[in-house]
Design a protein around this motif. Structure first.
Motif, PDB file in Angstrom:
ATOM      1  N   VAL A 105       0.858  -1.185   0.000  1.00 24.26           N
ATOM      2  CA  VAL A 105       0.000   0.000   0.000  1.00 24.26           C
ATOM      3  C   VAL A 105       0.893   1.234   0.000  1.00 24.26           C
ATOM      4  CG1 VAL A 105      -1.769   1.283   1.252  1.00 24.26           C
ATOM      5  CG2 VAL A 105      -1.847  -1.212   1.195  1.00 24.26           C
ATOM      6  N   VAL A 106       0.822   1.985  -1.112  1.00 22.02           N
ATOM      7  CA  VAL A 106       1.687   3.150  -1.267  1.00 22.02           C
ATOM      8  C   VAL A 106       1.057   4.375  -0.604  1.00 22.02           C
ATOM      9  CG1 VAL A 106       2.820   4.665  -2.931  1.00 22.02           C
ATOM     10  CG2 VAL A 106       2.619   2.218  -3.408  1.00 22.02           C
ATOM     11  N   SER A 107      -0.196   4.678  -0.959  1.00 19.00           N
ATOM     12  CA  SER A 107      -0.868   5.856  -0.404  1.00 19.00           C
ATOM     13  C   SER A 107      -2.367   5.771  -0.667  1.00 19.00           C
ATOM     14  CB  SER A 107      -0.307   7.135  -1.027  1.00 19.00           C
ATOM     15  OG  SER A 107      -0.595   7.166  -2.418  1.00 19.00           O
ATOM     16  N   VAL A 108      -3.086   6.705  -0.061  1.00 20.52           N
ATOM     17  CA  VAL A 108      -4.525   6.827  -0.283  1.00 20.52           C
ATOM     18  C   VAL A 108      -4.738   8.039  -1.180  1.00 20.52           C
ATOM     19  CG1 VAL A 108      -6.778   7.161   0.796  1.00 20.52           C
ATOM     20  CG2 VAL A 108      -5.021   5.822   1.960  1.00 20.52           C
ATOM     21  N   GLU A 109      -5.240   7.775  -2.387  1.00 21.04           N
ATOM     22  CA  GLU A 109      -5.483   8.849  -3.347  1.00 21.04           C
ATOM     23  C   GLU A 109      -6.616   9.750  -2.851  1.00 21.04           C
ATOM     24  OE1 GLU A 109      -4.833  10.491  -7.323  1.00 21.04           O
ATOM     25  OE2 GLU A 109      -3.771   8.876  -6.346  1.00 21.04           O
ATOM     26  N   SER A 110      -7.737   9.129  -2.505  1.00 22.01           N
ATOM     27  CA  SER A 110      -8.876   9.886  -1.990  1.00 22.01           C
ATOM     28  C   SER A 110      -9.766   8.957  -1.181  1.00 22.01           C
ATOM     29  CB  SER A 110      -9.675  10.500  -3.145  1.00 22.01           C
ATOM     30  OG  SER A 110     -10.273   9.463  -3.912  1.00 22.01           O
ATOM     31  N   SER A 123     -21.003   5.124   3.929  1.00 20.46           N
ATOM     32  CA  SER A 123     -20.694   4.724   2.565  1.00 20.46           C
ATOM     33  C   SER A 123     -19.341   5.346   2.222  1.00 20.46           C
ATOM     34  CB  SER A 123     -21.782   5.217   1.611  1.00 20.46           C
ATOM     35  OG  SER A 123     -21.433   4.927   0.296  1.00 20.46           O
ATOM     36  N   ILE A 124     -18.346   4.479   2.002  1.00 18.58           N
ATOM     37  CA  ILE A 124     -16.981   4.943   1.772  1.00 18.58           C
ATOM     38  C   ILE A 124     -16.545   4.540   0.372  1.00 18.58           C
ATOM     39  CG2 ILE A 124     -14.598   4.831   2.587  1.00 18.58           C
ATOM     40  CD1 ILE A 124     -15.806   3.734   5.265  1.00 18.58           C
ATOM     41  N   ASP A 125     -16.074   5.491  -0.402  1.00 28.36           N
ATOM     42  CA  ASP A 125     -15.496   5.238  -1.717  1.00 28.36           C
ATOM     43  C   ASP A 125     -14.091   5.814  -1.708  1.00 28.36           C
ATOM     44  OD1 ASP A 125     -17.746   4.007  -3.017  1.00 28.36           O
ATOM     45  OD2 ASP A 125     -18.686   5.986  -3.069  1.00 28.36           O
ATOM     46  N   SER A 126     -13.114   4.947  -1.921  1.00 28.88           N
ATOM     47  CA  SER A 126     -11.735   5.430  -1.893  1.00 28.88           C
ATOM     48  C   SER A 126     -10.926   4.798  -3.016  1.00 28.88           C
ATOM     49  CB  SER A 126     -11.087   5.127  -0.542  1.00 28.88           C
ATOM     50  OG  SER A 126     -11.046   3.744  -0.327  1.00 28.88           O
ATOM     51  N   ILE A 127      -9.838   5.440  -3.331  1.00 30.50           N
ATOM     52  CA  ILE A 127      -8.886   4.932  -4.316  1.00 30.50           C
ATOM     53  C   ILE A 127      -7.547   4.806  -3.602  1.00 30.50           C
ATOM     54  CG2 ILE A 127      -7.684   5.384  -6.464  1.00 30.50           C
ATOM     55  CD1 ILE A 127     -10.193   6.877  -7.393  1.00 30.50           C
ATOM     56  N   ILE A 128      -7.026   3.586  -3.601  1.00 29.30           N
ATOM     57  CA  ILE A 128      -5.784   3.290  -2.909  1.00 29.30           C
ATOM     58  C   ILE A 128      -4.696   3.009  -3.948  1.00 29.30           C
ATOM     59  CG2 ILE A 128      -4.688   1.809  -1.180  1.00 29.30           C
ATOM     60  CD1 ILE A 128      -7.191   3.249  -0.136  1.00 29.30           C
ATOM     61  N   ASN A 129      -3.551   3.639  -3.798  1.00 33.17           N
ATOM     62  CA  ASN A 129      -2.396   3.355  -4.657  1.00 33.17           C
ATOM     63  C   ASN A 129      -1.648   2.176  -4.054  1.00 33.17           C
ATOM     64  OD1 ASN A 129      -2.919   5.486  -6.415  1.00 33.17           O
ATOM     65  ND2 ASN A 129      -1.852   6.928  -5.099  1.00 33.17           N
ATOM     66  N   ILE A 161      -0.420   0.884  -9.061  1.00 38.40           N
ATOM     67  CA  ILE A 161      -1.745   0.906  -9.688  1.00 38.40           C
ATOM     68  C   ILE A 161      -2.755   1.474  -8.697  1.00 38.40           C
ATOM     69  CG2 ILE A 161      -1.331  -1.030 -11.256  1.00 38.40           C
ATOM     70  CD1 ILE A 161      -2.773  -2.833  -9.254  1.00 38.40           C
ATOM     71  N   GLN A 162      -3.889   1.901  -9.230  1.00 37.51           N
ATOM     72  CA  GLN A 162      -4.958   2.432  -8.390  1.00 37.51           C
ATOM     73  C   GLN A 162      -6.027   1.368  -8.192  1.00 37.51           C
ATOM     74  OE1 GLN A 162      -6.201   6.053 -10.324  1.00 37.51           O
ATOM     75  NE2 GLN A 162      -4.688   7.229  -9.189  1.00 37.51           N
ATOM     76  N   VAL A 163      -6.366   1.110  -6.930  1.00 33.04           N
ATOM     77  CA  VAL A 163      -7.340   0.086  -6.575  1.00 33.04           C
ATOM     78  C   VAL A 163      -8.554   0.777  -5.942  1.00 33.04           C
ATOM     79  CG1 VAL A 163      -7.766  -1.972  -5.186  1.00 33.04           C
ATOM     80  CG2 VAL A 163      -5.499  -1.566  -6.166  1.00 33.04           C
ATOM     81  N   PRO A 164      -9.738   0.633  -6.556  1.00 33.44           N
ATOM     82  CA  PRO A 164     -10.928   1.234  -5.941  1.00 33.44           C
ATOM     83  C   PRO A 164     -11.438   0.357  -4.794  1.00 33.44           C
ATOM     84  CG  PRO A 164     -11.490   0.167  -8.003  1.00 33.44           C
ATOM     85  CD  PRO A 164     -10.006   0.055  -7.858  1.00 33.44           C
ATOM     86  N   VAL A 165     -11.815   0.991  -3.696  1.00 32.71           N
ATOM     87  CA  VAL A 165     -12.369   0.284  -2.542  1.00 32.71           C
ATOM     88  C   VAL A 165     -13.674   0.975  -2.161  1.00 32.71           C
ATOM     89  CG1 VAL A 165     -12.025  -0.359  -0.125  1.00 32.71           C
ATOM     90  CG2 VAL A 165     -10.093  -0.393  -1.702  1.00 32.71           C
ATOM     91  N   SER A 166     -14.766   0.205  -2.125  1.00 37.08           N
ATOM     92  CA  SER A 166     -16.072   0.732  -1.718  1.00 37.08           C
ATOM     93  C   SER A 166     -16.577  -0.094  -0.545  1.00 37.08           C
ATOM     94  CB  SER A 166     -17.075   0.659  -2.862  1.00 37.08           C
ATOM     95  OG  SER A 166     -16.685   1.516  -3.899  1.00 37.08           O
ATOM     96  N   VAL A 167     -17.050   0.606   0.485  1.00 34.72           N
ATOM     97  CA  VAL A 167     -17.505  -0.061   1.698  1.00 34.72           C
ATOM     98  C   VAL A 167     -18.831   0.553   2.134  1.00 34.72           C
ATOM     99  CG1 VAL A 167     -16.929  -0.629   4.093  1.00 34.72           C
ATOM    100  CG2 VAL A 167     -15.100  -0.354   2.413  1.00 34.72           C
ATOM    101  N   GLU A 168     -19.771  -0.308   2.479  1.00 36.20           N
ATOM    102  CA  GLU A 168     -21.036   0.106   3.091  1.00 36.20           C
ATOM    103  C   GLU A 168     -21.070  -0.539   4.477  1.00 36.20           C
ATOM    104  OE1 GLU A 168     -23.619   1.954   1.687  1.00 36.20           O
ATOM    105  OE2 GLU A 168     -22.440   2.280  -0.121  1.00 36.20           O
ATOM    106  N   SER A 169     -21.399   0.244   5.517  1.00 34.48           N
ATOM    107  CA  SER A 169     -21.405  -0.323   6.859  1.00 34.48           C
ATOM    108  C   SER A 169     -22.360   0.433   7.765  1.00 34.48           C
ATOM    109  CB  SER A 169     -19.996  -0.276   7.449  1.00 34.48           C
ATOM    110  OG  SER A 169     -19.974  -0.835   8.738  1.00 34.48           O
ATOM    111  N   MET A 170     -22.891  -0.287   8.750  1.00 36.51           N
ATOM    112  CA  MET A 170     -23.703   0.308   9.813  1.00 36.51           C
ATOM    113  C   MET A 170     -22.934   0.118  11.113  1.00 36.51           C
ATOM    114  SD  MET A 170     -26.178   1.807  11.193  1.00 36.51           S
ATOM    115  CE  MET A 170     -27.846   1.851  10.662  1.00 36.51           C
TER     116      MET A 170
END
Length: 172
Positions: A33-38, A57-63, A73-82
């Protein structure tokens, strides 16, 4: 994404909506894991007496580093949680999976970080084909292997093959 409990109590039995971008640095100590783009987070907090129910609801792009090529590379990560934050619980050992103790402030950043880390893939690649090779070995298709092994005769068994061929000629 941090509120005092007195701020949230003003909205008793109402939902408080939020959305925004969260700056996360040093997400994890994993080498790939290099960094968190957003990290864009939206959701709502429902205030109910001593509990605060948070729908996230979390949408992030991880380098990350590609598992095969080690390129970034950029890896999209989407998470829904209560998640539930409870004022009445003091001991974390007695808590259920998504229940967190809270005292004076409701801070979502540690929970958001944990949700992103838990949902990171262990290995990720954009490459579709196997192009791996190394010293004295290469990756080949199964069909190629079967074709090669049918043509090759182990040199240690060469005399036996000659004996088998001579027996077949005698039978003819």
């Amino acid at each position: 994404m941090k509120w005092t409990l007195s701020q949230l109590r003003k909205f008793n039995d109402e939902a408080v909506e939020f959305d925004g971008e969260l700056n996360i640095h040093d997400l994890t100590d994993r080498r790939d894991v290099v960094s968190v783009e957003s990290a864009y987070v939206k959701g709502e907090v429902l205030v109910q007496r001593d509990q605060f129910h948070v729908q996230l609801s979390i949408d992030s792009i991880i380098n990350m580093l590609d598992s095969r090529t080690s390129e970034e590379i950029q890896v999209p990560v989407s998470v829904e949680s209560m998640e539930i934050f409870d004022e009445t619980v003091d001991d974390e050992d007695d808590l259920a999976e998504n229940v967190h103790p809270v005292i004076h402030t409701l801070d979502l950043e540690p929970v958001i970080r944990e949700l992103i880390i838990v949902n990171l893939p262990n290995a990720y690649t954009k490459s579709e084909e196997l192009t791996a090779s190394g010293k004295d070995w290469t990756v080949i298709d199964e069909d190629d292997h079967l074709h090669e092994s049918a043509e090759k005769v182990d040199p240690r068994l060469g005399k036996l093959k000659a004996l088998l061929d001579s027996d077949e000629k005698k039978e003819d």
